[in-house]
Design a protein around this motif. Structure first.
Motif, PDB file in Angstrom:
ATOM      1  N   UNK A  31       0.868  -1.106  -0.158  1.00 15.79           N
ATOM      2  CA  UNK A  31       0.005   0.043  -0.016  1.00 15.79           C
ATOM      3  C   UNK A  31       0.823   1.261  -0.049  1.00 15.79           C
ATOM      4  N   UNK A  32       1.964   1.271   0.751  1.00 17.05           N
ATOM      5  CA  UNK A  32       2.905   2.420   0.712  1.00 17.05           C
ATOM      6  C   UNK A  32       3.449   2.775  -0.435  1.00 17.05           C
ATOM      7  N   UNK A  33       4.029   1.881  -1.362  1.00 20.73           N
ATOM      8  CA  UNK A  33       4.327   1.919  -2.791  1.00 20.73           C
ATOM      9  C   UNK A  33       3.148   2.468  -3.707  1.00 20.73           C
ATOM     10  N   UNK A  34       2.027   1.915  -3.299  1.00 29.08           N
ATOM     11  CA  UNK A  34       0.817   2.175  -4.392  1.00 29.08           C
ATOM     12  C   UNK A  34       0.517   3.732  -3.840  1.00 29.08           C
ATOM     13  N   UNK A  35       0.599   4.042  -2.804  1.00 26.58           N
ATOM     14  CA  UNK A  35       0.293   5.505  -2.227  1.00 26.58           C
ATOM     15  C   UNK A  35       1.178   6.458  -3.069  1.00 26.58           C
ATOM     16  N   UNK A  36       2.471   6.068  -3.123  1.00 20.60           N
ATOM     17  CA  UNK A  36       3.495   7.021  -3.788  1.00 20.60           C
ATOM     18  C   UNK A  36       3.242   6.934  -5.134  1.00 20.60           C
ATOM     19  N   UNK A  37       3.025   5.905  -5.904  1.00 23.05           N
ATOM     20  CA  UNK A  37       2.638   5.984  -7.342  1.00 23.05           C
ATOM     21  C   UNK A  37       1.311   6.613  -7.557  1.00 23.05           C
ATOM     22  N   UNK A  38       0.520   6.719  -6.672  1.00 26.51           N
ATOM     23  CA  UNK A  38      -0.954   7.429  -6.661  1.00 26.51           C
ATOM     24  C   UNK A  38      -0.562   8.948  -6.864  1.00 26.51           C
ATOM     25  N   UNK A  39       0.439   9.396  -6.443  1.00 27.47           N
ATOM     26  CA  UNK A  39       0.532  10.675  -6.380  1.00 27.47           C
ATOM     27  C   UNK A  39       1.306  11.575  -7.433  1.00 27.47           C
ATOM     28  N   UNK A  40       0.415  12.325  -8.017  1.00 33.60           N
ATOM     29  CA  UNK A  40       0.934  13.082  -9.328  1.00 33.60           C
ATOM     30  C   UNK A  40       2.503  13.599  -9.176  1.00 33.60           C
ATOM     31  N   UNK A  41       2.609  14.379  -8.009  1.00 33.11           N
ATOM     32  CA  UNK A  41       3.763  15.025  -7.710  1.00 33.11           C
ATOM     33  C   UNK A  41       4.861  13.860  -7.475  1.00 33.11           C
ATOM     34  N   UNK A  42       4.569  12.816  -7.015  1.00 37.22           N
ATOM     35  CA  UNK A  42       5.700  11.936  -6.698  1.00 37.22           C
ATOM     36  C   UNK A  42       6.044  11.291  -8.242  1.00 37.22           C
ATOM     37  N   UNK A  43       5.122  10.822  -9.046  1.00 31.11           N
ATOM     38  CA  UNK A  43       5.335  10.363 -10.463  1.00 31.11           C
ATOM     39  C   UNK A  43       6.144  11.564 -11.237  1.00 31.11           C
ATOM     40  N   UNK A  44       5.982  12.846 -11.091  1.00 36.24           N
ATOM     41  CA  UNK A  44       6.850  13.767 -11.796  1.00 36.24           C
ATOM     42  C   UNK A  44       8.217  13.800 -11.036  1.00 36.24           C
ATOM     43  N   UNK A  45       8.213  13.456  -9.843  1.00 38.20           N
ATOM     44  CA  UNK A  45       9.608  13.454  -9.247  1.00 38.20           C
ATOM     45  C   UNK A  45      10.241  12.217  -9.678  1.00 38.20           C
ATOM     46  N   UNK A  46       9.817  10.881  -9.785  1.00 43.85           N
ATOM     47  CA  UNK A  46      10.371   9.816 -10.436  1.00 43.85           C
ATOM     48  C   UNK A  46      11.034  10.121 -11.889  1.00 43.85           C
ATOM     49  N   UNK A  47      10.008  10.962 -12.689  1.00 45.49           N
ATOM     50  CA  UNK A  47      10.395  11.284 -14.016  1.00 45.49           C
ATOM     51  C   UNK A  47      11.738  12.125 -13.989  1.00 45.49           C
ATOM     52  N   UNK A  48      11.592  13.103 -13.086  1.00 46.81           N
ATOM     53  CA  UNK A  48      12.799  14.056 -13.163  1.00 46.81           C
ATOM     54  C   UNK A  48      13.914  13.533 -12.438  1.00 46.81           C
ATOM     55  N   UNK A  49      14.056  12.397 -11.734  1.00 45.22           N
ATOM     56  CA  UNK A  49      15.345  11.613 -11.203  1.00 45.22           C
ATOM     57  C   UNK A  49      15.476  10.303 -11.962  1.00 45.22           C
ATOM     58  N   UNK A  50      14.895  10.177 -13.246  1.00 43.43           N
ATOM     59  CA  UNK A  50      15.201   8.917 -14.096  1.00 43.43           C
ATOM     60  C   UNK A  50      16.451   9.020 -14.903  1.00 43.43           C
ATOM     61  N   UNK A  51      17.003  10.225 -15.045  1.00 43.03           N
ATOM     62  CA  UNK A  51      18.114   9.909 -15.964  1.00 43.03           C
ATOM     63  C   UNK A  51      19.486  10.378 -15.147  1.00 43.03           C
ATOM     64  N   UNK A  52      19.279  11.516 -14.282  1.00 44.45           N
ATOM     65  CA  UNK A  52      20.360  12.091 -13.354  1.00 44.45           C
ATOM     66  C   UNK A  52      20.007  12.183 -11.977  1.00 44.45           C
ATOM     67  N   UNK A  53      20.895  11.891 -10.967  1.00 49.56           N
ATOM     68  CA  UNK A  53      20.480  12.233  -9.610  1.00 49.56           C
ATOM     69  C   UNK A  53      20.444  13.737  -9.531  1.00 49.56           C
ATOM     70  N   UNK A  54      19.359  14.178  -8.589  1.00 50.48           N
ATOM     71  CA  UNK A  54      19.289  15.463  -8.421  1.00 50.48           C
ATOM     72  C   UNK A  54      19.095  15.903  -7.075  1.00 50.48           C
ATOM     73  N   UNK A  55      19.340  17.033  -6.627  1.00 50.15           N
ATOM     74  CA  UNK A  55      19.462  17.597  -5.180  1.00 50.15           C
ATOM     75  C   UNK A  55      17.931  17.768  -4.909  1.00 50.15           C
ATOM     76  N   UNK A  56      17.465  18.085  -3.817  1.00 49.87           N
ATOM     77  CA  UNK A  56      16.278  18.437  -3.557  1.00 49.87           C
ATOM     78  C   UNK A  56      16.055  19.792  -3.920  1.00 49.87           C
ATOM     79  N   UNK A  57      16.742  20.644  -4.381  1.00 52.57           N
ATOM     80  CA  UNK A  57      16.565  22.116  -4.717  1.00 52.57           C
ATOM     81  C   UNK A  57      16.315  21.900  -6.501  1.00 52.57           C
ATOM     82  N   UNK A  58      17.115  20.936  -6.928  1.00 56.88           N
ATOM     83  CA  UNK A  58      17.000  20.477  -8.392  1.00 56.88           C
ATOM     84  C   UNK A  58      15.680  20.120  -8.707  1.00 56.88           C
ATOM     85  N   UNK A  59      15.305  18.991  -7.725  1.00 58.54           N
ATOM     86  CA  UNK A  59      14.038  18.324  -7.814  1.00 58.54           C
ATOM     87  C   UNK A  59      12.809  19.335  -7.644  1.00 58.54           C
TER      88      UNK A  59
END
Length: 130
Positions: A31-59
């Motif tokens: 459920x914890x994983x599904x909750x994270x995947x259900x969140x649009x902001x979390x999915x956007x963060x996953x996309x933003x960190x898919x190629x390169x590692x980013x700091x919190x400010x960069x995210x």
């Protein structure tokens, strides 16, 4: 069944025969994983960190999110095992955290008895990160 990130410990993955596919065990962890995947902001963060590692400010900048929200979402994704927090070394000695997506695919399955399964395919880590 929603829980705050601080109330849930990190999701534990059990290794399968294949080295890059893991199974999330336990209803709360699934459920914890599904909750994270259900969140649009979390999915956007996953996309933003898919190629390169980013700091919190960069995210925060890449996803156009307030920094406080970014930190909450990063914690949620890290606890769910979908992001990895690493240390970014700096020549000035002021090291910081950076985040990188650790998963390639998440597959949800439903058994005949209503049991839910969750398999996660881990991303191959570049040789420089091993």
């Amino acid at each position: 069944m929603s829980q705050s990130p601080s109330a849930v410990s990190s999701v534990k993955f059990a290794e399968n025969a294949s080295s890059d596919v893991t199974t999330v065990e336990g209803a709360e962890e699934i459920q914890h994983v599904l909750d994270a995947l259900d969140d649009a902001d979390c999915r956007e963060i996953l996309e933003a960190t898919s190629e390169d590692a980013r700091s919190a400010n960069e995210v925060s900048d890449a996803c156009d999110l307030p920094l406080s929200t970014t930190y909450r979402k990063l914690e949620l994704l890290t606890d769910a095992g979908l992001l990895e927090e690493r240390t970014r070394l700096s020549t000035t000695g002021k090291h910081s955290s950076e985040y990188v997506r650790t998963v390639e695919d998440v597959v949800v399955s439903l058994g005949t008895g209503g049991e839910m399964g969750l398999e996660v395919t881990q991303r191959a880590r570049p040789a420089r990160d091993r």
